[in-house]
Design an enzyme around this catalytic site. Structure first.
Site, short mmCIF file in Angstrom:
data_model
loop_
_atom_site.label_atom_id
_atom_site.label_comp_id
_atom_site.label_asym_id
_atom_site.label_seq_id
_atom_site.Cartn_x
_atom_site.Cartn_y
_atom_site.Cartn_z
N GLU A 118 43.57 16.30 -5.48
CA GLU A 118 44.15 15.42 -6.65
C GLU A 118 44.92 16.21 -7.85
O GLU A 118 44.49 17.42 -8.04
CB GLU A 118 42.98 14.79 -7.15
CG GLU A 118 43.07 13.85 -8.34
CD GLU A 118 41.86 13.21 -8.68
OE1 GLU A 118 40.75 13.70 -8.46
OE2 GLU A 118 41.78 12.29 -9.43
N LYS A 130 45.88 5.95 -7.33
CA LYS A 130 44.30 5.88 -7.31
C LYS A 130 43.75 4.39 -7.73
O LYS A 130 44.32 4.06 -9.02
CB LYS A 130 43.81 6.92 -8.20
CG LYS A 130 42.23 7.00 -7.94
CD LYS A 130 41.95 8.24 -8.85
CE LYS A 130 40.44 8.63 -8.84
NZ LYS A 130 40.05 9.95 -9.42
N CYS A 139 39.76 11.01 -4.56
CA CYS A 139 38.49 11.48 -5.06
C CYS A 139 37.51 10.08 -5.37
O CYS A 139 36.96 9.66 -4.32
CB CYS A 139 38.79 12.14 -6.56
SG CYS A 139 37.37 13.15 -6.95
C1 ACM Z 1 37.43 12.15 -10.08
O1 ACM Z 1 37.59 11.14 -9.31
N1 ACM Z 1 38.22 12.91 -9.95
C2 ACM Z 1 36.04 12.57 -9.92
#
Ligand code: ACM
Length: 264
Positions: free
Chosen positions: A41, A115, A148
């Site tokens: 990420e 995301k 993530c």
């Molecule tokens: C995250 O979602 N970077 C912990």
């Protein structure tokens, strides 16, 4: 088909350094035979921003930005598919924690994911993703993308698996300790391969846990990274295993679902 994670240590706000570091690892993964390479990420920008302005100073448009152009070039040169996390600025200036998907000649820029489940202070800087969960057909396999903290919501990977993903590409910047243990079970529940590419190092006192993980549809851990070193892992994924949702002659884990009894 061989899949890879790149576990690296991006430097906060130093995009050019991060791109050239990534270049070296992409080459290594490709030389070891990887066809699908997953980067962390925000691999190009770092993670622990102080302000929205800081993110704004490094975020780029997708696909019309330097990071996407770099990834397209890398994929072309090495004849690989790459999934990589990056900070996106849309044409109206809104910021997203996104992932880019690119492939070799004939594929080029394939798309992006924004995301959906933002973690903690990400909520101060980024808009929540608005493109849904998407599966990318790379010919030999279907690749679902999530980022993530999305892992914490089983619905994310379930949605990607129900949409046909065989492999889940999971760019990450993990700070909590749970995902390396949870991901093999997510892989088992959905009978998919998972490739979690995490980062290492520390930014402004925030430590990332490393332990990038590749898990199989049988919950095997095929590769796991160290807690603090940059590393590349390449393993073979048997896609036949990911296509087969039967766990015995009478149970098919997708056909046996009873959504009429599940809460939405
Ligand atoms: C995250 O979602 N970077 C912990």
């Amino acid at each position: 088909m061989k899949v890879a994670y790149i576990q690296m240590k991006p430097k906060l706000l130093e995009v050019h350094k991060n791109l050239s570091r990534a270049e070296k690892f992409i080459q290594e993964a490709a030389e070891k035979g990887a066809k699908l390479i997953v980067l962390p990420e925000l691999f190009d920008t770092g993670y622990n921003f102080k302000s929205r302005d800081e993110v704004d100073s490094v975020a780029m448009q997708i696909p019309d930005g330097e990071t996407t152009e770099f990834l397209v070039e890398q994929a072309r040169e090495h004849e690989v598919f790459i999934v990589a996390g990056t900070a996106e600025k849309d044409e109206k200036g809104k910021l997203y924690n996104s992932a880019v998907v690119v492939g070799p000649i004939g594929w080029g820029y394939m798309g992006k994911y924004r995301k959906i489940h933002l973690f903690y202070r990400e909520k101060l800087f980024f808009e929540p993703g608005n493109l849904g969960f998407h599966v990318f057909n790379i010919g030999i396999a279907k690749v679902g993308v999530m980022i993530c903290f999305d892992w914490f919501f089983p619905e994310a990977m379930r949605t990607l698996a129900l949409k046909g993903a065989h492999i889940i590409a999971h760019p990450s910047n993990l700070v909590m300790p749970y995902a390396p243990r949870a991901m093999p079970i997510r892989a088992l529940e959905n009978r998919v391969y998972t490739v979690t590419a995490n980062r290492v190092g520390e930014e402004r006192g925030l430590r990332f846990i490393g332990k990038s993980t590749i898990a199989s549809p049988k919950a095997e851990v095929l590769a796991v990274g160290s807690e603090d070193r940059e590393e590349v892992a390449v393993v073979e994924a048997n896609l036949q295993l990911a296509r087969n949702k039967k766990i015995n002659e009478l149970n098919d884990i997708f056909k046996d679902r009873r959504p009429e009894y599940y809460a939405l």
